[in-house]
Enzyme design. Structure first.
Site, PDB file in Angstrom:
ATOM      1  N   TYR A 116       0.792   6.151   9.372  1.00 53.15           N
ATOM      2  CA  TYR A 116       0.356   5.938   7.988  1.00 53.15           C
ATOM      3  C   TYR A 116       1.564   5.800   7.069  1.00 53.15           C
ATOM      4  O   TYR A 116       1.620   4.904   6.219  1.00 53.15           O
ATOM      5  CB  TYR A 116      -0.527   7.106   7.547  1.00 53.15           C
ATOM      6  CG  TYR A 116      -1.078   6.961   6.152  1.00 53.15           C
ATOM      7  CD1 TYR A 116      -2.227   6.214   5.922  1.00 53.15           C
ATOM      8  CD2 TYR A 116      -0.466   7.587   5.066  1.00 53.15           C
ATOM      9  CE1 TYR A 116      -2.753   6.073   4.638  1.00 53.15           C
ATOM     10  CE2 TYR A 116      -0.980   7.451   3.783  1.00 53.15           C
ATOM     11  CZ  TYR A 116      -2.120   6.696   3.572  1.00 53.15           C
ATOM     12  OH  TYR A 116      -2.633   6.558   2.307  1.00 53.15           O
ATOM     13  N   ASN A 124      -6.702  -2.787  -1.671  1.00 53.22           N
ATOM     14  CA  ASN A 124      -6.872  -1.333  -1.642  1.00 53.22           C
ATOM     15  C   ASN A 124      -7.325  -0.806  -0.285  1.00 53.22           C
ATOM     16  O   ASN A 124      -7.222   0.392  -0.020  1.00 53.22           O
ATOM     17  CB  ASN A 124      -7.886  -0.943  -2.724  1.00 53.22           C
ATOM     18  CG  ASN A 124      -8.288   0.502  -2.677  1.00 53.22           C
ATOM     19  OD1 ASN A 124      -7.509   1.389  -3.030  1.00 53.22           O
ATOM     20  ND2 ASN A 124      -9.508   0.762  -2.215  1.00 53.22           N
ATOM     21  N   LYS A 154       2.503   2.521   4.710  1.00 48.71           N
ATOM     22  CA  LYS A 154       2.613   2.575   3.256  1.00 48.71           C
ATOM     23  C   LYS A 154       4.048   2.345   2.775  1.00 48.71           C
ATOM     24  O   LYS A 154       4.256   1.841   1.664  1.00 48.71           O
ATOM     25  CB  LYS A 154       2.069   3.909   2.744  1.00 48.71           C
ATOM     26  CG  LYS A 154       0.562   4.068   2.922  1.00 48.71           C
ATOM     27  CD  LYS A 154      -0.225   2.975   2.195  1.00 48.71           C
ATOM     28  CE  LYS A 154      -1.723   3.202   2.267  1.00 48.71           C
ATOM     29  NZ  LYS A 154      -2.495   2.181   1.514  1.00 48.71           N
ATOM     30  N   ASP A 168     -13.018  -7.722   7.248  1.00 50.46           N
ATOM     31  CA  ASP A 168     -12.028  -6.940   7.989  1.00 50.46           C
ATOM     32  C   ASP A 168     -10.662  -7.458   7.570  1.00 50.46           C
ATOM     33  O   ASP A 168     -10.252  -8.553   7.963  1.00 50.46           O
ATOM     34  CB  ASP A 168     -12.242  -7.109   9.491  1.00 50.46           C
ATOM     35  CG  ASP A 168     -11.251  -6.299  10.329  1.00 50.46           C
ATOM     36  OD1 ASP A 168     -10.249  -5.811   9.784  1.00 50.46           O
ATOM     37  OD2 ASP A 168     -11.468  -6.186  11.555  1.00 50.46           O
ATOM     38  N   VAL A 169      -9.960  -6.678   6.749  1.00 51.37           N
ATOM     39  CA  VAL A 169      -8.709  -7.180   6.163  1.00 51.37           C
ATOM     40  C   VAL A 169      -7.609  -7.380   7.197  1.00 51.37           C
ATOM     41  O   VAL A 169      -6.599  -8.027   6.909  1.00 51.37           O
ATOM     42  CB  VAL A 169      -8.198  -6.251   5.040  1.00 51.37           C
ATOM     43  CG1 VAL A 169      -9.211  -6.169   3.909  1.00 51.37           C
ATOM     44  CG2 VAL A 169      -7.835  -4.866   5.568  1.00 51.37           C
TER      45      VAL A 169
END
Length: 288
Positions: free
Chosen positions: A169, A103, A173, A76-77
């Site tokens: 989102y 990624n 990003k 789990d990043v």
């Protein structure tokens, strides 16, 4: 298309026998990268949420690289300690890591700026902090090795042009873009560093998990196309790996991005591309 030999001559980090760690590698772009690099002779560490998809991905990559050249680690990043454990397992199993591909990401829309704080935090913890955690866990050891290395962080065009629809989102990003730019600067100013950072900016890509799509839309690229484009761009030395797709050409992307920064320069309203007073001007700009 650039051949494997040309890629590996230009990029020693991707030499056969080297080690690649890829988060979000159970599907989509990450899995495409794992398969492509395995075919080039790299040892592959796949990291993703544990479960059947990760197990299946590991089996698929092992058919290319061999069982002894693949390691799957449930990760789990969003949790820094799990990235630290991933690094320990990767270095312990295969030795020095030469490619880190941060990624992993999610696109669940938590809604308006004043809604669903916990869902906002969860998305940012994965999409932005997952990248930071990966760099923290791997970059010091990659630098200490003194060997050529690459860190590729997956961003998005939505982090640059920030269209309405999924603000959380876009924010995540945008953060990845800014972080990766700063990371690249820090690495090139680190004495004797042989590690470089790059920002992957995919276009419309069908991952098999694309919302509402059971088969690849005509306008989308496949994950394999994105990775082929990425490798060619890395050979050129591109920092911004700006991918087209079957709908958006690079000139179209360049104009959209130029308009977005023009909002500041021209003192237009925020997101003027979608503002009723500026939509016609944007359309004319795109046609010019």
């Amino acid at each position: 298309m650039t051949t494997d030999a040309e890629i590996q001559t230009a990029l020693p980090a991707l030499a056969s026998g080297n080690v690649a760690v890829i988060t979000g590698s159970a599907s989509g772009i990450g899995l495409a990268a794992a398969k492509r690099l395995a075919a080039m002779g790299l040892k592959i560490v796949l990291a993703d949420i544990g479960g059947a998809r990760l197990d299946e991905a590991a089996r698929a990559v092992a058919t290319i690289a061999g069982d002894n050249a693949v390691l799957a680690v449930a990760t789990d990043v969003s949790k820094a300690d799990e990235l630290d454990l991933l690094a320990e397992k990767a270095f312990g199993a295969f030795g020095e890591v030469s490619l880190l591909m941060n990624n992993a990401g999610v696109g669940n829309n938590p809604g308006k700026p004043w809604e669903n704080r916990d869902a906002w935090k969860r998305l940012l913890d994965i999409n932005f902090w997952g990248v930071v955690h990966g760099v923290e866990a791997f970059a010091p050891r990659m630098l200490a090795a003194g060997r050529p290395g690459l860190i590729v962080n997956t961003g998005s065009k939505q982090g640059i042009t920030t269209p309405p629809g999924n603000l959380a989102y876009n924010v995540s990003k945008s953060g990845v873009k800014t972080f990766t730019e700063g990371l690249a600067h820090a690495l090139r100013n680190e004495p004797s560093a042989k590690v470089a950072a790059h920002l992957l900016i995919p276009g419309f890509t069908f991952t098999g998990l694309t919302e509402g799509a059971t088969k690849k839309p005509a306008g989308a690229w496949t994950g394999e196309q994105v990775i082929d484009f990425m490798l060619t761009a890395l050979v050129r030395g591109d920092f911004y790996i700006l991918c087209p797709d079957n709908e958006a050409t690079r000139p179209m992307d360049e104009k959209r991005m130029a308009w977005a920064i023009g909002d500041i320069i021209e003192n237009r309203p925020a997101l003027s591309r979608w503002h009723p007073d500026h939509k016609d001007a944007f359309a004319a700009f795109m046609e010019s």
